[in-house]
Design a protein around this motif. Structure first.
Motif, PDB file in Angstrom:
ATOM      1  N   LEU A  33       0.840  -1.189   0.000  1.00  0.00           N
ATOM      2  CA  LEU A  33       0.000   0.000   0.000  1.00  0.00           C
ATOM      3  C   LEU A  33       0.880   1.245   0.000  1.00  0.00           C
ATOM      4  CD1 LEU A  33      -2.702  -1.042   2.614  1.00  0.00           C
ATOM      5  CD2 LEU A  33      -3.004  -0.800   0.143  1.00  0.00           C
ATOM      6  N   ASP A  34       0.467   2.246  -0.777  1.00  0.00           N
ATOM      7  CA  ASP A  34       1.149   3.536  -0.758  1.00  0.00           C
ATOM      8  C   ASP A  34       0.094   4.640  -0.865  1.00  0.00           C
ATOM      9  OD1 ASP A  34       0.619   4.120  -3.551  1.00  0.00           O
ATOM     10  OD2 ASP A  34       2.308   2.833  -4.083  1.00  0.00           O
ATOM     11  N   LEU A  35       0.535   5.864  -0.864  1.00  0.00           N
ATOM     12  CA  LEU A  35      -0.408   6.990  -0.809  1.00  0.00           C
ATOM     13  C   LEU A  35      -1.329   7.059  -2.021  1.00  0.00           C
ATOM     14  CD1 LEU A  35       1.872   9.706   0.822  1.00  0.00           C
ATOM     15  CD2 LEU A  35       0.051   8.351   1.882  1.00  0.00           C
ATOM     16  N   SER A  36      -0.938   6.468  -3.134  1.00  0.00           N
ATOM     17  CA  SER A  36      -1.819   6.465  -4.306  1.00  0.00           C
ATOM     18  C   SER A  36      -3.060   5.590  -4.079  1.00  0.00           C
ATOM     19  CB  SER A  36      -1.062   5.988  -5.550  1.00  0.00           C
ATOM     20  OG  SER A  36      -0.750   4.605  -5.441  1.00  0.00           O
ATOM     21  N   ASP A  37      -3.044   4.748  -3.035  1.00  0.00           N
ATOM     22  CA  ASP A  37      -4.153   3.840  -2.752  1.00  0.00           C
ATOM     23  C   ASP A  37      -5.188   4.403  -1.781  1.00  0.00           C
ATOM     24  OD1 ASP A  37      -3.024   1.621  -4.241  1.00  0.00           O
ATOM     25  OD2 ASP A  37      -1.560   1.452  -2.615  1.00  0.00           O
ATOM     26  N   VAL A  38      -4.908   5.530  -1.179  1.00  0.00           N
ATOM     27  CA  VAL A  38      -5.724   6.034  -0.064  1.00  0.00           C
ATOM     28  C   VAL A  38      -7.191   6.201  -0.441  1.00  0.00           C
ATOM     29  CG1 VAL A  38      -6.103   8.011   1.470  1.00  0.00           C
ATOM     30  CG2 VAL A  38      -3.803   7.069   1.183  1.00  0.00           C
ATOM     31  N   GLU A  39      -7.477   6.901  -1.509  1.00  0.00           N
ATOM     32  CA  GLU A  39      -8.872   7.178  -1.892  1.00  0.00           C
ATOM     33  C   GLU A  39      -9.634   5.874  -2.165  1.00  0.00           C
ATOM     34  OE1 GLU A  39     -10.578  10.105  -2.157  1.00  0.00           O
ATOM     35  OE2 GLU A  39      -8.881  11.406  -1.629  1.00  0.00           O
ATOM     36  N   GLU A  40      -9.010   4.991  -2.946  1.00  0.00           N
ATOM     37  CA  GLU A  40      -9.675   3.739  -3.305  1.00  0.00           C
ATOM     38  C   GLU A  40      -9.856   2.847  -2.076  1.00  0.00           C
ATOM     39  OE1 GLU A  40      -9.446   0.323  -6.787  1.00  0.00           O
ATOM     40  OE2 GLU A  40      -7.708   1.608  -6.474  1.00  0.00           O
ATOM     41  N   LEU A  41      -8.867   2.843  -1.169  1.00  0.00           N
ATOM     42  CA  LEU A  41      -8.971   2.038   0.037  1.00  0.00           C
ATOM     43  C   LEU A  41     -10.076   2.574   0.956  1.00  0.00           C
ATOM     44  CD1 LEU A  41      -8.028  -0.255   1.839  1.00  0.00           C
ATOM     45  CD2 LEU A  41      -6.192   1.246   2.676  1.00  0.00           C
ATOM     46  N   PHE A  42     -10.173   3.885   1.067  1.00  0.00           N
ATOM     47  CA  PHE A  42     -11.242   4.460   1.886  1.00  0.00           C
ATOM     48  C   PHE A  42     -12.607   4.110   1.291  1.00  0.00           C
ATOM     49  CE2 PHE A  42     -14.244   7.864   2.947  1.00  0.00           C
ATOM     50  CZ  PHE A  42     -14.283   7.687   4.324  1.00  0.00           C
ATOM     51  N   ALA A  43     -12.743   4.225  -0.014  1.00  0.00           N
ATOM     52  CA  ALA A  43     -14.020   3.907  -0.665  1.00  0.00           C
ATOM     53  C   ALA A  43     -14.388   2.431  -0.470  1.00  0.00           C
ATOM     54  CB  ALA A  43     -13.952   4.247  -2.153  1.00  0.00           C
ATOM     55  N   LEU A  44     -13.403   1.546  -0.569  1.00  0.00           N
ATOM     56  CA  LEU A  44     -13.647   0.114  -0.353  1.00  0.00           C
ATOM     57  C   LEU A  44     -14.074  -0.144   1.089  1.00  0.00           C
ATOM     58  CD1 LEU A  44     -13.506  -2.790  -1.511  1.00  0.00           C
ATOM     59  CD2 LEU A  44     -11.110  -2.841  -0.725  1.00  0.00           C
ATOM     60  N   THR A  45     -13.413   0.505   2.017  1.00  0.00           N
ATOM     61  CA  THR A  45     -13.780   0.367   3.433  1.00  0.00           C
ATOM     62  C   THR A  45     -15.211   0.845   3.655  1.00  0.00           C
ATOM     63  OG1 THR A  45     -11.463   0.719   4.055  1.00  0.00           O
ATOM     64  CG2 THR A  45     -13.110   0.941   5.802  1.00  0.00           C
ATOM     65  N   GLU A  46     -15.555   1.954   3.060  1.00  0.00           N
ATOM     66  CA  GLU A  46     -16.917   2.496   3.196  1.00  0.00           C
ATOM     67  C   GLU A  46     -17.961   1.513   2.649  1.00  0.00           C
ATOM     68  OE1 GLU A  46     -18.464   5.847   4.241  1.00  0.00           O
ATOM     69  OE2 GLU A  46     -16.854   5.131   5.533  1.00  0.00           O
ATOM     70  N   ARG A  47     -17.696   0.962   1.472  1.00  0.00           N
ATOM     71  CA  ARG A  47     -18.651   0.038   0.852  1.00  0.00           C
ATOM     72  C   ARG A  47     -18.815  -1.256   1.656  1.00  0.00           C
ATOM     73  NH1 ARG A  47     -15.607   1.089  -3.707  1.00  0.00           N
ATOM     74  NH2 ARG A  47     -14.929  -1.093  -3.913  1.00  0.00           N
ATOM     75  N   THR A  48     -17.794  -1.605   2.407  1.00  0.00           N
ATOM     76  CA  THR A  48     -17.778  -2.895   3.109  1.00  0.00           C
ATOM     77  C   THR A  48     -17.907  -2.713   4.620  1.00  0.00           C
ATOM     78  OG1 THR A  48     -16.256  -3.567   1.348  1.00  0.00           O
ATOM     79  CG2 THR A  48     -16.525  -5.100   3.146  1.00  0.00           C
ATOM     80  N   ARG A  49     -18.139  -1.513   5.049  1.00  0.00           N
ATOM     81  CA  ARG A  49     -18.113  -1.155   6.469  1.00  0.00           C
ATOM     82  C   ARG A  49     -18.953  -2.085   7.346  1.00  0.00           C
ATOM     83  NH1 ARG A  49     -16.383   2.962   9.263  1.00  0.00           N
ATOM     84  NH2 ARG A  49     -15.857   4.155   7.405  1.00  0.00           N
TER      85      ARG A  49
END
Length: 191
Positions: free
Chosen positions: A15-31
């Motif tokens: 994981l690096d900073l380019s993944d932050v937005e997509e990782l947050f969105a995935l977390t939100e969808r799967t919360r």
């Protein structure tokens, strides 16, 4: 940079900073699904929270104390898998993982686990891997069983989940176990 192909449609990448937005969105969808078994979800309220996690993961890797990799499927971030930390004195680590709902059932965690097992035993020269899973989390308990881990015991009240304690099952695999599994798989003829 750690990148590892797990099959033709999937790979692991640190994981690096380019993944932050997509990782947050995935977390939100799967919360809601994640929240049942993973306490961290309540601490992820904003993109900044995910950014903090990714920065900590990058530092963890730089400190040679584990790694957190994104599981990518057909170019999309599908989940996270990683070594919680590495105990270099005793040469062991533990692995944790989660997937977004839309990526479940594709063998991604199983294949990602195989990659991290190979990396731990062959490259890092560790001797032991543990997976600790809440007793009731049947889907996550299936992964180490399928991969040949031994169920070594149950730790009572080992994890606080929101408003109660849960027991954990401890699964373990040694480097010697892994070598036996690899040899058995090499001897298997698939027709």
């Amino acid at each position: 940079m750690f990148k590892y192909d797990i099959h033709e449609h999937a790979y692991l990448k640190l994981l690096d900073l380019s993944d932050v937005e997509e990782l947050f969105a995935l977390t939100e969808r799967t919360r809601e699904t994640l929240r049942e078994w993973l306490l961290f979800v309540d601490d992820v309220k904003t993109v900044k929270d995910t950014e903090r996690f990714v920065k900590n993961a990058m530092q963890q890797y730089a400190d040679n104390n584990g790694l957190q990799a994104g599981i990518y499927y057909e170019g999309k971030l599908a989940g996270v898998i990683g070594y919680h930390q590495i105990n270099w004195q005793h040469k062991w680590t533990s692995i944790g993982y989660w997937l977004g709902n839309e990526f479940v059932g594709k063998g991604l965690v199983t294949n990602s686990m195989k990659a991290l097992m190979e990396y731990a035993f062959s490259y890092l020269k560790l001797n032991r891997i543990e997976v600790r899973v809440a007793v009731g989390n049947i889907r996550s308990r299936t992964i180490p069983k399928v991969l040949g881990f031994y169920e070594e015991g149950r730790v009572r009240d080992a994890e606080w989940l929101h408003d109660h304690y849960v027991d954990q099952v401890v699964y373990g695999l040694t480097a010697a176990d892994w070598r036996k599994i690899k040899i058995a798989n090499e001897d298997t003829v698939i027709l």
